[in-house]
Design a protein around this motif. Structure first.
Motif, mmCIF file in Angstrom:
data_model
loop_
_atom_site.group_PDB
_atom_site.id
_atom_site.type_symbol
_atom_site.label_atom_id
_atom_site.label_comp_id
_atom_site.label_asym_id
_atom_site.label_seq_id
_atom_site.Cartn_x
_atom_site.Cartn_y
_atom_site.Cartn_z
ATOM 1 N N HIS A 298 0.880 -1.177 0.000
ATOM 2 C CA HIS A 298 0.000 0.000 0.000
ATOM 3 C C HIS A 298 0.913 1.222 0.000
ATOM 4 O O HIS A 298 1.559 1.531 1.000
ATOM 5 N N ARG A 299 0.954 1.944 -1.121
ATOM 6 C CA ARG A 299 1.963 2.973 -1.355
ATOM 7 C C ARG A 299 1.541 4.406 -1.051
ATOM 8 O O ARG A 299 2.386 5.233 -0.749
ATOM 9 N N THR A 300 0.263 4.726 -1.238
ATOM 10 C CA THR A 300 -0.147 6.129 -1.081
ATOM 11 C C THR A 300 -1.420 6.231 -0.246
ATOM 12 O O THR A 300 -2.226 5.312 -0.196
ATOM 13 N N ALA A 301 -1.567 7.381 0.383
ATOM 14 C CA ALA A 301 -2.768 7.661 1.179
ATOM 15 C C ALA A 301 -3.826 8.265 0.259
ATOM 16 O O ALA A 301 -3.549 9.172 -0.519
ATOM 17 N N THR A 302 -5.054 7.742 0.366
ATOM 18 C CA THR A 302 -6.163 8.232 -0.447
ATOM 19 C C THR A 302 -7.223 8.822 0.480
ATOM 20 O O THR A 302 -7.746 8.120 1.335
ATOM 21 N N ALA B 231 -1.711 3.334 -6.073
ATOM 22 C CA ALA B 231 -1.920 3.396 -4.622
ATOM 23 C C ALA B 231 -1.486 2.104 -3.948
ATOM 24 O O ALA B 231 -1.037 2.116 -2.806
ATOM 25 N N ALA C 96 -1.909 7.676 -10.114
ATOM 26 C CA ALA C 96 -0.930 7.136 -9.168
ATOM 27 C C ALA C 96 -1.279 5.701 -8.789
ATOM 28 O O ALA C 96 -2.451 5.353 -8.628
ATOM 29 N N ASP D 81 -5.179 5.419 -7.758
ATOM 30 C CA ASP D 81 -5.820 6.644 -7.282
ATOM 31 C C ASP D 81 -5.501 7.668 -8.364
ATOM 32 O O ASP D 81 -4.410 8.242 -8.375
#
Length: 133
Positions: free
Chosen positions: A74-78, A111, A109, A106
């Motif tokens: 899990h790479r990015t905050a959404t 995510a 990107a 996302d």
């Protein structure tokens, strides 16, 4: 020798699902953290839903698939309100074992990204065994 019919579940099948993030999907709501962004457990569920969508049209009668392994980064905050999409591709069929590559986006990107493995099972037998456990 009789030739075996080709399985309808073959590499290359794809599935896609979308989710607009709500408060109920956040790490805070799911108990996996204390921030109001898309929680990792919800990302995993979304990735699994995409794998189910990929094989649903060709699922043999009386069969279903169950998740057996998930490897996900899990790479990015959404944030709440944004829409994410999960895409799964069936990359390997090994007997009853199905292996998928999954990507959750996302916007443009990535995510989350990883692999999900599922196993083909007889639906009724699986439910009966689970009830006895």
């Amino acid at each position: 020798m009789q030739e075996q019919p080709e399985s309808p579940l073959a590499p290359g099948l794809t599935g896609r699902v979308e989710l607009t993030v709500t408060d109920a999907d956040t790490a805070l709501a799911l108990g996996s953290g204390d921030v109001p962004v898309l929680g990792t457990p919800r990302v995993v569920a979304l990735a699994e839903a995409a794998t189910v969508a990929a094989v649903a049209p060709g699922m043999p009668a009386g069969s279903t698939s169950v998740g057996v392994r998930v490897e996900l980064e899990h790479r990015t905050a959404t944030p709440v309100g944004r829409t994410v999409s999960a895409h799964a591709e069936l990359v390997k069929v090994d007997g009853r074992r199905l292996v998928f590559e999954v990507t959750v986006r996302d916007g443009n990107a990535v995510a989350a990204q990883g692999r999900v493995e599922r196993a083909l099972v007889d639906r009724q037998r699986f439910v009966e065994r689970a009830a006895r456990a």
